[in-house]
Enzyme design. Structure first.
Site, PDB file in Angstrom:
ATOM      1  NE  ARG A 281     -62.554-103.581 121.886  1.00  0.00           N
ATOM      2  CZ  ARG A 281     -62.660-102.253 121.799  1.00  0.00           C
ATOM      3  NH1 ARG A 281     -61.727-101.567 121.199  1.00  0.00           N
ATOM      4  NH2 ARG A 281     -63.693-101.625 122.327  1.00  0.00           N
ATOM      5  CE1 TYR A 322     -65.078 -94.447 122.795  1.00  0.00           C
ATOM      6  CE2 TYR A 322     -63.636 -95.412 121.143  1.00  0.00           C
ATOM      7  CZ  TYR A 322     -64.900 -95.069 121.570  1.00  0.00           C
ATOM      8  OH  TYR A 322     -65.970 -95.354 120.774  1.00  0.00           O
ATOM      9  CB  CYS A 348     -58.345 -77.756 111.727  1.00  0.00           C
ATOM     10  SG  CYS A 348     -57.538 -77.682 110.130  1.00  0.00           S
TER      11      CYS A 348
END
Ligand code: LLP
Length: 423
Positions: A281, A322, A348
């Site tokens: 990350r 999250y 949806c």
């Protein structure tokens, strides 16, 4: 905050990726699309390379954060190795030019087929994450008469991570071998001789913004190293894992790669071991945006004003999964009082909500927006839910850009399926 930034900044009122207008890109490749900046990728990898320089440390980029081949190639060229968790990720890393002796194979559920494949790759570091995995690996290695380089992943019983679903280092989490069992496994591996145990690994979670939990885990590895060495065993490698967080929501300064390197120097620096870190990350999140077009604005009489985007939870699942915050910026902001929008996608499910009450400049149908922090765990976690086509991926370098993964055509997606002739 992740937007605007050095590499995604406004020029004459319009958001650009480096020298390329996101509006131009949206028109050229359609929306939604992920846009990655080469400068941002290099800069963020470089923070690790510089911080750990002089420490004999492999910076093994965690491919799961973003496995796009062009992204991997940029990082490989700039000196990254790879941390992988599947045969597919290993193939991606090799394809990007990362040699197998710079690849780590992690993962707590490697199949026999994946282990057998890994045994064909010279110098690959196999992180063994459980006793049953060790037993399967030794059987496979003996049958092939090879002796793989193995590191035992320890569960150091440290709690860390931005969300319960991404904390991995606590006892009771499915990852790693508990300390005592890991010590026994190391001895056993040495005695049995089917694999070459060379060290220990840990990875305690993701989106960690302080250094303390890393310190707790790494001190545990240090104690184990000293204890194993006292028994006459050699421990030459410590894999310190990934997990450093990014400032998605403007929470303020957090730990940096330089802080991690200082901590490594203090906790394991005197052990004379080869180190590895596995950041994902913190290298790619802020190097990417997800651009999307407003389908329409629905100012409902019962309250919320829904900003309905053409990107959905299938393109960026982190808010749904999250409760993650991602910056959202208008690419060509209009003047006018900010409006509080409930920002949603077209999928949806009510879970397909990116943000509630987000203050944005006034937006209209057809306007463009960009999600920040979308270089990590966005494209790599995408799905085709609702039969939505995977979004295109674009790489920008200065004034030039390339469509590095085109959006497939619907016919191509349908052609992957086979209907038996007995229906
Ligand atoms: N090494 C291992 C063994 C890992 O399991 C992970 C991430 C990493 C390295 C890289 O961690 P990073 O530096 O990226 O934090 N999908 C979640 C994150 C899951 C992380 C899983 N393991 C999210 O979007 O927040």
């Amino acid at each position: 905050m992740t937007l605007p930034s050095d590499d995604f900044a406004y020029r004459e009122g319009s958001l650009h990726a480096e020298g390329v207008s996101l509006t131009t890109l949206a028109e050229a490749v359609g929306t939604p699309a992920y846009v990655y900046s080469v400068a941002a990728l290099r800069h963020r990898l470089d923070r690790y390379m510089v911080a750990f320089a002089g420490m004999d440390c492999l910076v093994a980029y965690a491919v799961k954060a973003n496995g796009n081949l062009s992204v991997l190639s940029v990082l490989a060229t700039a000196g990254a190795g790879a941390d992988t968790v599947s045969e597919g990720e290993i193939h991606r890393a090799l394809e990007a030019g990362i040699s197998s002796d710079r690849i780590i194979f992690s993962g707590m559920g490697k199949t026999d087929a994946e282990l057998a494949y890994a045994l064909t790759l010279p110098g690959l570091q196999l992180n063994v994450e459980s006793t049953p995995e060790y037993e399967r690996l030794t059987a496979l290695a003996r049958a092939r008469d090879v002796r793989p380089t193995v590191v035992i992943r320890v569960n150091p019983d440290v709690s860390a991570g931005g969300h319960a679903k991404i904390a991995t280092g606590k006892s009771g989490d499915k990852f790693g071998v508990p300390v005592e069992e890991a010590m026994a496994l190391y001895r056993r591996a040495q005695d049995e001789g089917a694999v070459r145990p060379v060290g220990l690994a840990c990875h305690i979670g993701s989106q960690i913004r302080q250094v303390d939990p890393f310190g707790d885990a790494w001190r545990r590895l240090r104690q184990m190293t000293l204890a194993l060495r006292a028994e006459g065993l050699s421990v030459d490698r410590l894999d310190l894992g990934g997990g450093l967080g990014v400032d998605y929501a403007g929470a303020g300064a957090g730990a940096t790669p330089a802080d991690l390197a200082d901590l490594a120097r203090r906790t394991v620096g005197d052990l004379v071991v080869k180190l590895a870190v596995e950041p994902g990350r913190s290298i790619v999140a802020e190097a990417g945006v997800l651009i999307s077009r407003v389908i329409h604005v629905n100012a409902r009489q019962d309250g919320p004003t829904f900003l309905v985007l053409d990107a959905g939870m299938n393109d960026l699942v982190r808010p749904a999964l999250y409760d993650a915050w991602h910056d959202l910026a208008a690419i060509n902001p209009r003047s006018g009082a900010p409006v509080a929008y409930d920002v949603v996608g077209p999928v949806c499910e009510t879970g397909d909500t990116f943000a509630r009450g987000r203050l944005m400049p006034p937006l209209q149908a057809g306007d463009l927006v960009a999600f920040g922090g979308a270089g990590a765990y966005a494209a790599s976690m995408a799905s085709e839910y609702n039969s939505r086509l995977p979004a295109a991926e674009v790489l920008v370098d200065g004034e030039r850009w390339a469509l590095v993964r085109p959006r497939p055509r619907l016919e191509e997606v349908l052609a992957r399926e086979v209907r038996p002739d007995w229906i």
